[in-house]
Write a protein that holds these residues in place. Structure first.
Motif, PDB file in Angstrom:
ATOM      1  N   UNK A   1       8.684  12.891  -0.954  1.00  0.00           N
ATOM      2  CA  UNK A   1       7.979  12.791  -2.227  1.00  0.00           C
ATOM      3  C   UNK A   1       8.776  13.588  -3.263  1.00  0.00           C
ATOM      4  N   UNK A   2       9.245  12.905  -4.266  1.00  0.00           N
ATOM      5  CA  UNK A   2      10.087  13.562  -5.281  1.00  0.00           C
ATOM      6  C   UNK A   2       9.335  14.706  -5.962  1.00  0.00           C
ATOM      7  N   UNK A   3       8.007  14.621  -6.005  1.00  0.00           N
ATOM      8  CA  UNK A   3       7.232  15.617  -6.740  1.00  0.00           C
ATOM      9  C   UNK A   3       6.784  16.806  -5.913  1.00  0.00           C
ATOM     10  N   UNK A   4       6.898  16.719  -4.563  1.00  0.00           N
ATOM     11  CA  UNK A   4       6.374  17.791  -3.719  1.00  0.00           C
ATOM     12  C   UNK A   4       7.143  17.817  -2.398  1.00  0.00           C
ATOM     13  N   UNK A   5       7.880  18.899  -2.162  1.00  0.00           N
ATOM     14  CA  UNK A   5       8.748  18.999  -0.984  1.00  0.00           C
ATOM     15  C   UNK A   5       7.956  19.019   0.329  1.00  0.00           C
ATOM     16  N   UNK A   6       6.651  19.318   0.266  1.00  0.00           N
ATOM     17  CA  UNK A   6       5.829  19.362   1.489  1.00  0.00           C
ATOM     18  C   UNK A   6       5.355  17.975   1.916  1.00  0.00           C
ATOM     19  N   UNK A   7       5.536  16.997   1.056  1.00  0.00           N
ATOM     20  CA  UNK A   7       4.925  15.692   1.298  1.00  0.00           C
ATOM     21  C   UNK A   7       5.939  14.592   1.558  1.00  0.00           C
TER      22      UNK A   7
ATOM     23  N   UNK B   1       0.867  -1.189   0.000  1.00  0.00           N
ATOM     24  CA  UNK B   1       0.000   0.000   0.000  1.00  0.00           C
ATOM     25  C   UNK B   1       0.894   1.227   0.000  1.00  0.00           C
ATOM     26  N   UNK B   2       0.462   2.269  -0.683  1.00  0.00           N
ATOM     27  CA  UNK B   2       1.193   3.531  -0.599  1.00  0.00           C
ATOM     28  C   UNK B   2       0.248   4.619  -0.106  1.00  0.00           C
ATOM     29  N   UNK B   3       0.831   5.683   0.392  1.00  0.00           N
ATOM     30  CA  UNK B   3       0.048   6.849   0.813  1.00  0.00           C
ATOM     31  C   UNK B   3       0.941   8.075   0.755  1.00  0.00           C
ATOM     32  N   UNK B   4       0.313   9.228   0.799  1.00  0.00           N
ATOM     33  CA  UNK B   4       1.059  10.487   0.827  1.00  0.00           C
ATOM     34  C   UNK B   4       0.537  11.317   1.997  1.00  0.00           C
TER      35      UNK B   4
END
Ligand SMILES: CC(C)(COP(=O)(O)OP(=O)(O)OC[C@H]1O[C@@H](n2cnc3c(N)ncnc32)[C@H](O)[C@@H]1OP(=O)(O)O)[C@@H](O)C(=O)NCCC(=O)NCCS
Length: 160
Positions: free
Chosen positions: A143-149, A118-121
């Motif tokens: 998260x490579x796509x979003x520094x906040x996540x 399972x994955x989650x953010x």
């Protein structure tokens, strides 16, 4: 004092969208929409989801017509083997274990369907959720796509 003290676990079905929209509105009032926005929370969007869930799972904990928790596992409709998990508990009923219970349910369903993981953010400042995921053995990474996540990943082997 709880309304009835009895909560049931149901799949989101057509007709359930109004109660779920109320739940999303209550999250917004509590300021939790920054943490949890898997999709829009308006009645039309929720009705469309309820009418055509496909293979994805949308689950509510319901007490006398009021949504106490909402959980989802999605990604199967798009062809992914590893579903993405989302969970939110109504602000009035937190720290009773419903978040953990929803996670247990969703993880069991993913395992039952043969998902390997399972994955989650999650936002980096979402302390409560990160603590919950950590206790449930999710491995977190940026998260490579979003520094906040952060992205969390849990393998669903036997006993996991
Ligand atoms: C995160 C959330 C789902 C937890 O729901 P909950 O029903 O209060 O959680 P539970 O009572 O099941 O507690 C589960 C775990 O959460 C953590 N937790 C819950 N409340 C906490 C708090 N106030 N402070 C720190 N950690 C907390 C604990 O690690 C707890 O572990 P434990 O069961 O071993 O004690 C809930 O706070 C919520 O809906 N938040 C807003 C939406 C959100 O952030 N969703 C996640 C998006 S990624």
């Amino acid at each position: 004092m709880p309304a009835s003290g009895a909560i049931e676990c149901l799949l989101l079905r057509p007709g359930g969208e109004v109660a779920l929209a109320r739940f999303f509105a209550d999250l917004e009032v509590a300021g939790d929409d920054v943490f949890f926005h898997p999709h829009a929370g308006d009645v039309a969007t929720l009705r469309a989801i309820a009418e055509r869930p496909g293979k994805d799972l949308y689950v509510v904990f319901l007490e006398e017509g009021n949504v106490r928790a909402y959980g989802l596992l999605r990604g199967w409709n798009e062809g992914y083997d590893v579903p993405s998990l989302g969970v939110a508990v109504h602000p009035n009923v937190r720290t009773c274990g419903f978040g953990r219970l929803m996670m247990e349910y969703l993880e069991a369903m993913a395992r039952y369907r043969g998902a390997p993981a399972i994955r989650l953010r999650v936002r980096k400042d979402n302390v409560r959720a990160i603590a919950m995921y950590g206790r449930r053995s999710y491995v977190m990474q940026p998260d490579a796509g979003d520094a906040q996540l952060l992205v969390g990943f849990k393998t669903l082997g036997a006993g996991a």
